[in-house]
Enzyme design. Structure first.
Site, mmCIF file in Angstrom:
data_model
loop_
_atom_site.group_PDB
_atom_site.id
_atom_site.type_symbol
_atom_site.label_atom_id
_atom_site.label_comp_id
_atom_site.label_asym_id
_atom_site.label_seq_id
_atom_site.Cartn_x
_atom_site.Cartn_y
_atom_site.Cartn_z
ATOM 1 N N ASP A 175 -62.839 -66.563 -2.464
ATOM 2 C CA ASP A 175 -62.153 -65.345 -2.889
ATOM 3 C C ASP A 175 -61.695 -65.490 -4.344
ATOM 4 O O ASP A 175 -60.513 -65.442 -4.658
ATOM 5 C CB ASP A 175 -60.956 -65.086 -1.970
ATOM 6 N N SER A 212 -50.819 -63.178 -5.888
ATOM 7 C CA SER A 212 -52.229 -63.459 -5.633
ATOM 8 C C SER A 212 -52.980 -63.581 -6.953
ATOM 9 O O SER A 212 -52.862 -62.729 -7.835
ATOM 10 C CB SER A 212 -52.838 -62.346 -4.783
ATOM 11 N N HIS A 235 -59.629 -60.520 -3.703
ATOM 12 C CA HIS A 235 -59.072 -59.355 -3.014
ATOM 13 C C HIS A 235 -58.177 -58.527 -3.931
ATOM 14 O O HIS A 235 -57.841 -57.394 -3.592
ATOM 15 C CB HIS A 235 -58.285 -59.808 -1.779
#
Length: 874
Positions: free
Chosen positions: A506, A569, A477
């Site tokens: 992901d 992230s 993402h």
């Protein structure tokens, strides 16, 4: 000739040979000598082509165009010339050949020499680093000079700095403060006396026209009662207490502390002296004095925001004019504010609601105080009754966490300020000196790899990345739908392309830029288990942010409780030794989660179709060949014969057992006991753990003696289980197996006659185990309990009382001296184990003495779940 070989190579154009080339001398020596000779007549020199590093010389053929009479013919002539290879600046490996005619060195296809390429690249890197070092030293010298000059200027300015000047007050603040003091004095000298008229002449309305005779009364009966009680208490204390002038002075001035004018003066003066903008508080104090809100307004100030504070000012002005209308106005103002401020967020709207409720409550309470003519101490007591229960939870707490609207903790304040200790610098002295903590475990050390993270900048946001093998790995993402992202590592910025998106995860793999070859590569963890995990991310100012927590595996993800931040992230989730577990994904402010990254998540190389077809064909041929070659060798035939003989022997022995009722013969366990007796009772212990498991247990805090005891207990459990596995398939006769030696065959077939029944029974007499001190508490029931044996009615009839006493004693020992599979503190384990072993031997010996097979000679029943206790359990 030696002088001719000193042509220029390093530095460029200096005419000096490179020291690396002089020492290493790669290539053909004759070609090297001829090359330097040709370099003398060449128009371009080798020193201009190669600035540094070793060179590789070799002879080779070169095709040149034939020139006859000044005319170029289409035929090429092959001539033997010298080829020179080396590494240029920028780590480019090139090869030049001397071309006769033009007499110059011309670049040709490179001829790779591994040694020359390796050393040449290292030389170029050394040259680059040396240049950077010199530049850094020059910058350091310049910075030191600038620092010295700035330090000199700073010292000069410190000497010239004037002392602290007296604070200047704004003219408007001084004027308003003077007005406030005058207003307080004017209100204090105002006299109001309440009384009852004694004249009997009344007007038409029933009231006296002029009251000449009256007496003073107090309208608040509670005040009179409390005043009388206070005076009685003082009179009683004066009669029994010793005389003290300070006590009399304190009691005389005590009523002034409950006076509004004194409190307003102190609060206003403090704000004028210390506050940056004192006008807001001065306006509130003036209006509170004018409207007789007084202490009620002062108590309401901490709970009011900006709109409700303005509403309080308006209400106090109206309260001075008409109290009943002021109450109605406070309600209308509160409703109006709640309607106009509906667009606020929940936190601000909640503060506004609290301020509006406080505004209405303060107005109503002020009206009651004014109507009853209550004294100041009554207002103070009422406010304390409201405020003290409200802050009791805060008083008992050690700290207060202030959270924002997103649930994150913005600030943590200490509920025990201890201002004097803090200012004295004695904070936590006594706690550090006298408080000793008991170590309850071994905290693992964590391996952190510095300068191993990169920053990923994409259109949708920013994240973190790291290197695994020859890829940059980050969260999917973070990249989004982009195919190219910008990557920043330290001061080096580059671009990376998306190579592979892991299916159903992901995770995205990016290309590794050439500038990042020295970036550290993470290694995958050998196994992913629950336990301590480490999250490493880029913090503010380029520092590393490290979070340590306990991770729990949930499917292909791992969840953990950690205070995460934006931009984390794509950060690596590692074990305590720096091995990669997964890629950090979630960010909820408190909990975090990561997707587990496995070796199968890398892009698998595609095999050519021809290779795949060949592999399938080979597998098919091997399968067909196995059918043709089955039982074709001598070993296969011998194996088939052994299986057939074993099957026939089993059938024959079962028939003999059913026909003659023959008792059990010698089992494998008995044979092992006899072999052990022949060998002196020594048996080589097998390994319980692998080397890797043994080192891991040592790292977890176990000592070598503890591991040795655990291993011996595990071997005893293995022996019991092996005995059960060997005996569970026996049907009144032992399973046939090959003899181990010729001596064993002679002993079984041609040995001595069988012993008599009495001598055979004496061989099974129980023996006391000499050493049971190594038995672990979790194995007590398995070793000494009777639950694992079959007990017949005859056993209960003859030995029921002894069995019950034995089991009651065993249960009492387990309940009293063990807890959760471990010994209780202050337990004499040696005495307990010796006592249990003695009772176990006594019970078995009693059964043997009465002609009943003791439990030591019986086999245990398999547990219901079919599993044994784990090795090394404590």
């Amino acid at each position: 000739m030696a002088n001719n070989t000193t042509s220029a190579l390093h530095p460029r154009g200096s005419g000096q040979r490179c020291v690396y080339d002089t020492v290493l001398r790669f290539g053909d020596p004759d070609a090297r000598r001829r090359g330097f000779q040709l370099d003398e007549v060449s128009h371009n020199k080798l020193c201009d082509i190669f600035d540094s590093g070793p060179l590789h010389f070799a002879f080779g053929d070169l095709k040149v165009m034939k020139v006859a009479g000044g005319v170029v013919t289409p035929h090429k002539t092959v001539v033997k010339t010298v080829y020179v290879s080396g590494v240029q600046e920028g780590n480019d490996y090139v090869t030049f050949a001397f071309t006769p005619g033009p007499n110059e060195w011309r670049e040709v296809d490179p001829r790779i020499d591994k040694r020359t390429a390796l050393v040449g690249v290292l030389v170029q890197e050394h040259k680059k680093l040396d240049s950077d070092l010199k530049e850094s030293r020059r910058e350091l010298s310049q910075l030191k000079l600038e620092h010295s000059l700035l330090r000199h200027d700073y010292e000069r300015l410190v000497r010239e700095k004037p002392g602290p000047a007296m604070r200047t007050f704004k003219f408007s603040a001084v004027i308003f403060y003077a007005f406030f003091l005058g207003f307080l004095l004017m209100s204090a000298v105002k006299g109001e006396v309440y009384g009852r008229c004694l004249d009997s002449e009344l007007n038409l309305n029933g009231n006296p026209e002029v009251c000449l005779h009256w007496e003073e009364v107090k309208s608040f009966s509670l005040q009179v009662a409390l005043a009388d009680f206070w005076n009685m208490t003082l009179d009683y204390y004066a009669t029994v207490a010793p005389q003290s002038p300070l006590m009399d002075l304190a009691l005389g001035y005590f009523p002034y502390f409950a006076n509004w004018h004194m409190a307003a003066f102190l609060v206003g003066t403090a704000h004028v002296v210390a506050a940056e903008r004192p006008l807001y508080m001065l306006v509130t104090l003036v209006l509170a004095t004018l409207s007789r809100f007084q202490l009620v307004a002062l108590a309401a100030v901490p709970m009011l925001d900006m709109p409700s504070s303005i509403g309080l000012w308006v209400t106090m002005v109206l309260f001075a004019i008409d109290q009943a209308f002021a109450i109605l106005a406070s309600v209308l103002i509160s409703v109006l504010l709640l309607i106009l401020c509906l667009a606020m967020n929940d936190v601000d709207y909640g503060a506004l609601l609290r301020g509006c409720v406080t505004l209405v409550s303060a107005t109503v309470f002020s009206h009651l105080v004014s109507f009853l003519h209550a004294p100041g101490w009554f207002t103070i007591i009422a406010i304390l009754i409201y405020r003290i229960p409200k802050v009791l939870s805060y008083v008992s707490a050690e700290r207060v966490d202030i959270k924002g609207p997103d649930g994150k903790i913005k600030e943590t304040q200490n509920a025990n300020p201890s201002w004097i200790t803090k200012m004295s610098g004695l904070k936590n002295f006594f706690q550090r000196a006298f408080r000793q903590k008991v170590r309850t475990g071994v905290n693992p050390t964590t391996r952190i790899i510095p300068n191993s993270l990169v920053v990923i900048d994409a259109k949708d946001g920013r994240g973190t990345g790291f290197r695994v093998r020859n890829y940059l790995v980050t969260a999917g993402h973070v990249v989004g739908a982009d195919t190219t992202v910008r990557v920043r590592w330290a001061d080096v910025t580059s671009f990376a392309h998306v190579v592979y998106r892991v299916p159903n995860k992901d995770i995205v793999l990016l290309t590794l830029p050439a500038e990042y070859n020295s970036l550290h590569s993470y290694k995958l963890a050998k196994e992913v288990v629950d336990g301590t995990v480490v999250v490493v991310s880029n913090g503010d100012g380029g520092a590393l942010s490290v979070g340590i927590s306990e991770g729990v595996i949930v499917g292909e993800s791992m969840t953990y409780a950690i205070n995460t931040a934006d931009g984390m992230s794509g950060s690596p989730l590692t074990t305590t030794d720096g091995r990669l577990i997964g890629v950090h994904q979630q960010n909820t402010g408190f909990t975090g989660g990561a997707v587990i990254f496995r070796d199968t998540d890398f892009p698998q190389p595609k095999k050519p179709q021809r290779e795949a077809d060949l592999e399938a064909k080979v597998a098919e041929l091997e399968k067909a060949l196995a059918a043709y070659t089955q039982s074709a060798t001598g070993e296969d035939i011998v194996g088939l014969v052994r299986v057939a003989i074993q099957r026939e022997m089993e059938v024959l022995r079962k028939e003999l057992s059913n026909e003659f009722g023959q008792a059990k013969g010698k089992t494998k366990h008995k044979r092992r006991i006899m072999a052990a007796a022949r060998s002196g009772g020594k048996r080589k212990p097998g390994k319980v753990w692998t080397e890797e498991e043994y080192k891991k247990l040592l790292e977890e805090g176990f000592t070598r003696d503890q591991l040795r005891e655990m291993a011996e207990a595990a071997r005893e459990a293995d022996d019991d289980f092996d005995d059960y596995e060997e005996e569970k398939n026996e049907v009144d006769y032992p399973v046939w197996s090959d003899h181990d030696s010729d001596e064993e065959i002679d002993r079984d077939w041609f040995g001595q006659n069988l012993p008599t029944w009495s001598s055979a029974w004496s061989d099974f007499e129980p023996e006391l185990d000499p050493d049971v001190t190594k038995t672990l508490p979790c194995h007590l029931e398995d070793k000494f309990s009777l639950k694992h044996y079959i007990i017949t009615e005859a056993d209960l009839k003859h030995f029921g009382q002894e069995m019950k006493e034995y089991m009651d004693h065993l249960d009492a020992v387990i309940k009293t001296h063990t807890e959760k599979g471990k010994w209780c503190p202050n337990t004499n384990t040696e005495e307990i184990l010796k006592d249990l072993n003695a009772m176990w031997f006594k019970l078995n010996h009693t059964m043997w003495k009465n002609g009943v097979a003791p439990f030591m000679q019986r086999k245990k029943q398999k547990p219901k779940n079919g599993k044994r206790a784990p090795k090394g359990a404590q």
